[in-house]
Design a protein around this motif. Structure first.
Motif, mmCIF file in Angstrom:
data_model
loop_
_atom_site.group_PDB
_atom_site.id
_atom_site.type_symbol
_atom_site.label_atom_id
_atom_site.label_comp_id
_atom_site.label_asym_id
_atom_site.label_seq_id
_atom_site.Cartn_x
_atom_site.Cartn_y
_atom_site.Cartn_z
ATOM 1 N N GLU A 28 37.535 -50.065 28.203
ATOM 2 C CA GLU A 28 38.008 -48.685 28.249
ATOM 3 C C GLU A 28 39.458 -48.644 27.782
ATOM 4 O O GLU A 28 40.321 -49.315 28.337
ATOM 5 C CB GLU A 28 37.901 -48.143 29.674
ATOM 6 C CG GLU A 28 38.295 -46.690 29.793
ATOM 7 C CD GLU A 28 38.152 -46.172 31.212
ATOM 8 O OE1 GLU A 28 38.844 -45.196 31.534
ATOM 9 O OE2 GLU A 28 37.376 -46.749 31.996
ATOM 10 N N VAL A 29 39.697 -47.895 26.733
ATOM 11 C CA VAL A 29 41.052 -47.772 26.202
ATOM 12 C C VAL A 29 41.738 -46.614 26.917
ATOM 13 O O VAL A 29 41.406 -45.453 26.702
ATOM 14 C CB VAL A 29 41.043 -47.540 24.675
ATOM 15 C CG1 VAL A 29 42.463 -47.403 24.157
ATOM 16 C CG2 VAL A 29 40.299 -48.666 23.970
ATOM 17 N N ASN A 30 42.645 -46.994 27.789
ATOM 18 C CA ASN A 30 43.463 -45.998 28.483
ATOM 19 C C ASN A 30 44.835 -46.622 28.692
ATOM 20 O O ASN A 30 45.025 -47.811 28.417
ATOM 21 C CB ASN A 30 42.797 -45.557 29.801
ATOM 22 C CG ASN A 30 42.618 -46.687 30.787
ATOM 23 O OD1 ASN A 30 43.498 -47.519 30.961
ATOM 24 N ND2 ASN A 30 41.458 -46.721 31.444
ATOM 25 N N PRO A 31 45.808 -45.868 29.138
ATOM 26 C CA PRO A 31 47.166 -46.426 29.282
ATOM 27 C C PRO A 31 47.232 -47.669 30.168
ATOM 28 O O PRO A 31 47.958 -48.605 29.858
ATOM 29 C CB PRO A 31 47.967 -45.269 29.886
ATOM 30 C CG PRO A 31 47.255 -44.041 29.425
ATOM 31 C CD PRO A 31 45.803 -44.413 29.400
ATOM 32 N N ARG A 32 46.449 -47.696 31.240
ATOM 33 C CA ARG A 32 46.503 -48.844 32.161
ATOM 34 C C ARG A 32 45.948 -50.105 31.513
ATOM 35 O O ARG A 32 46.578 -51.163 31.547
ATOM 36 C CB ARG A 32 45.724 -48.528 33.431
ATOM 37 C CG ARG A 32 45.801 -49.645 34.455
ATOM 38 C CD ARG A 32 45.169 -49.229 35.780
ATOM 39 N NE ARG A 32 45.280 -50.285 36.754
ATOM 40 C CZ ARG A 32 44.363 -51.230 36.933
ATOM 41 N NH1 ARG A 32 43.258 -51.231 36.210
ATOM 42 N NH2 ARG A 32 44.538 -52.159 37.835
#
Length: 123
Positions: A28-32
Protein backbone atom coordinates in the motif's frame (compact mmCIF):
# COMPACT_ATOMS: atom_id res chain seq x y z
CA UNK A 1 12.73 17.07 3.99
CA UNK A 2 12.08 15.73 0.52
CA UNK A 3 8.62 15.81 -1.03
CA UNK A 4 6.60 12.61 -0.70
CA UNK A 5 6.53 12.03 -4.47
CA UNK A 6 10.31 12.14 -4.66
CA UNK A 7 10.64 9.62 -1.84
CA UNK A 8 8.08 7.36 -3.53
CA UNK A 9 10.21 7.46 -6.69
CA UNK A 10 13.38 6.67 -4.71
CA UNK A 11 11.64 3.81 -2.89
CA UNK A 12 10.37 2.37 -6.18
CA UNK A 13 13.89 2.55 -7.69
CA UNK A 14 15.39 0.93 -4.58
CA UNK A 15 12.83 -1.88 -4.61
CA UNK A 16 13.51 -2.48 -8.31
CA UNK A 17 17.23 -2.71 -7.54
CA UNK A 18 16.66 -5.09 -4.61
CA UNK A 19 14.24 -7.43 -6.38
CA UNK A 20 16.01 -7.35 -9.75
CA UNK A 21 14.15 -9.53 -12.25
CA UNK A 22 11.61 -10.71 -9.67
CA UNK A 23 8.32 -8.87 -9.34
CA UNK A 24 8.10 -6.31 -6.56
CA UNK A 25 5.51 -7.42 -4.00
CA UNK A 26 2.48 -5.21 -3.86
CA UNK A 27 2.28 -2.81 -0.97
CA UNK A 28 0.00 0.00 0.00
CA UNK A 29 1.52 3.28 -1.12
CA UNK A 30 0.75 5.84 1.53
CA UNK A 31 2.86 8.36 3.48
CA UNK A 32 3.57 5.91 6.31
CA UNK A 33 4.73 2.97 4.15
CA UNK A 34 6.69 5.32 1.91
CA UNK A 35 8.44 6.79 4.94
CA UNK A 36 9.24 3.36 6.39
CA UNK A 37 10.56 2.03 3.08
CA UNK A 38 12.51 5.23 2.46
CA UNK A 39 14.31 4.93 5.81
CA UNK A 40 14.94 1.24 5.14
CA UNK A 41 16.42 2.11 1.74
CA UNK A 42 18.68 4.72 3.33
CA UNK A 43 19.92 2.24 5.93
CA UNK A 44 20.48 -0.28 3.15
CA UNK A 45 22.47 2.28 1.13
CA UNK A 46 24.66 3.12 4.13
CA UNK A 47 25.19 -0.56 4.91
CA UNK A 48 26.13 -1.28 1.27
CA UNK A 49 28.64 1.57 1.35
CA UNK A 50 30.15 0.24 4.59
CA UNK A 51 30.36 -3.29 3.18
CA UNK A 52 32.11 -1.97 0.07
CA UNK A 53 34.65 -0.18 2.26
CA UNK A 54 35.30 -3.36 4.24
CA UNK A 55 35.69 -5.38 1.04
CA UNK A 56 38.18 -2.89 -0.38
CA UNK A 57 40.10 -2.89 2.91
CA UNK A 58 40.26 -6.70 2.92
CA UNK A 59 41.45 -6.73 -0.70
CA UNK A 60 44.19 -4.28 0.19
CA UNK A 61 45.21 -6.33 3.23
CA UNK A 62 45.24 -9.54 1.17
CA UNK A 63 47.48 -7.86 -1.37
CA UNK A 64 49.81 -6.67 1.38
CA UNK A 65 49.90 -10.14 2.98
CA UNK A 66 50.67 -11.74 -0.39
CA UNK A 67 53.50 -9.28 -0.89
CA UNK A 68 54.86 -9.91 2.61
CA UNK A 69 54.53 -13.66 2.07
CA UNK A 70 56.50 -13.48 -1.17
CA UNK A 71 59.20 -11.42 0.54
CA UNK A 72 59.31 -13.86 3.47
CA UNK A 73 59.48 -16.80 1.07
CA UNK A 74 62.39 -15.24 -0.81
CA UNK A 75 64.31 -14.39 2.35
CA UNK A 76 63.77 -17.69 4.13
CA UNK A 77 63.72 -20.10 1.19
CA UNK A 78 60.29 -21.59 1.82
CA UNK A 79 59.43 -24.73 -0.01
CA UNK A 80 56.24 -25.12 -1.94
CA UNK A 81 54.18 -28.22 -2.52
CA UNK A 82 55.34 -28.05 -6.13
CA UNK A 83 58.86 -28.87 -4.88
CA UNK A 84 57.59 -32.21 -3.55
CA UNK A 85 57.89 -34.92 -6.22
CA UNK A 86 54.50 -35.68 -7.78
CA UNK A 87 55.00 -39.39 -7.04
CA UNK A 88 54.89 -38.47 -3.35
CA UNK A 89 51.30 -37.29 -3.51
CA UNK A 90 48.75 -40.07 -3.90
CA UNK A 91 45.48 -39.98 -5.79
CA UNK A 92 43.70 -38.78 -2.67
CA UNK A 93 46.15 -35.92 -2.21
CA UNK A 94 47.81 -37.60 0.77
CA UNK A 95 51.45 -38.56 1.12
CA UNK A 96 52.38 -42.14 0.20
CA UNK A 97 54.28 -43.41 3.21
CA UNK A 98 55.88 -46.44 1.57
CA UNK A 99 59.35 -46.62 0.06
CA UNK A 100 60.71 -43.57 1.91
CA UNK A 101 63.23 -43.41 4.70
CA UNK A 102 62.39 -41.73 7.96
CA UNK A 103 64.48 -38.70 6.98
CA UNK A 104 62.70 -38.39 3.62
CA UNK A 105 59.30 -38.56 5.32
CA UNK A 106 60.33 -35.83 7.78
CA UNK A 107 61.62 -33.70 4.90
CA UNK A 108 58.33 -34.07 3.00
CA UNK A 109 56.31 -33.21 6.11
CA UNK A 110 58.52 -30.19 6.74
CA UNK A 111 58.06 -28.93 3.19
CA UNK A 112 54.28 -29.38 3.33
CA UNK A 113 54.11 -27.75 6.77
CA UNK A 114 56.26 -24.84 5.61
CA UNK A 115 53.89 -24.35 2.68
CA UNK A 116 50.78 -24.32 4.82
CA UNK A 117 52.16 -22.06 7.54
CA UNK A 118 54.76 -19.70 6.12
CA UNK A 119 53.93 -19.55 2.44
CA UNK A 120 50.14 -19.41 2.43
CA UNK A 121 50.19 -16.51 -0.04
CA UNK A 122 51.27 -18.90 -2.80
CA UNK A 123 48.10 -21.03 -2.45
Amino acid sequence: MEPLEERETQVAAWLKKIFGDHPIPQYEVNPRTTEILYHLSERNRVRDRDVCLVIEDLKQKASEYESEGATFSQRHGCFSVSSVPSSTIGETGKIKATDYTFEEKIGILFRLNAESISCSSEN
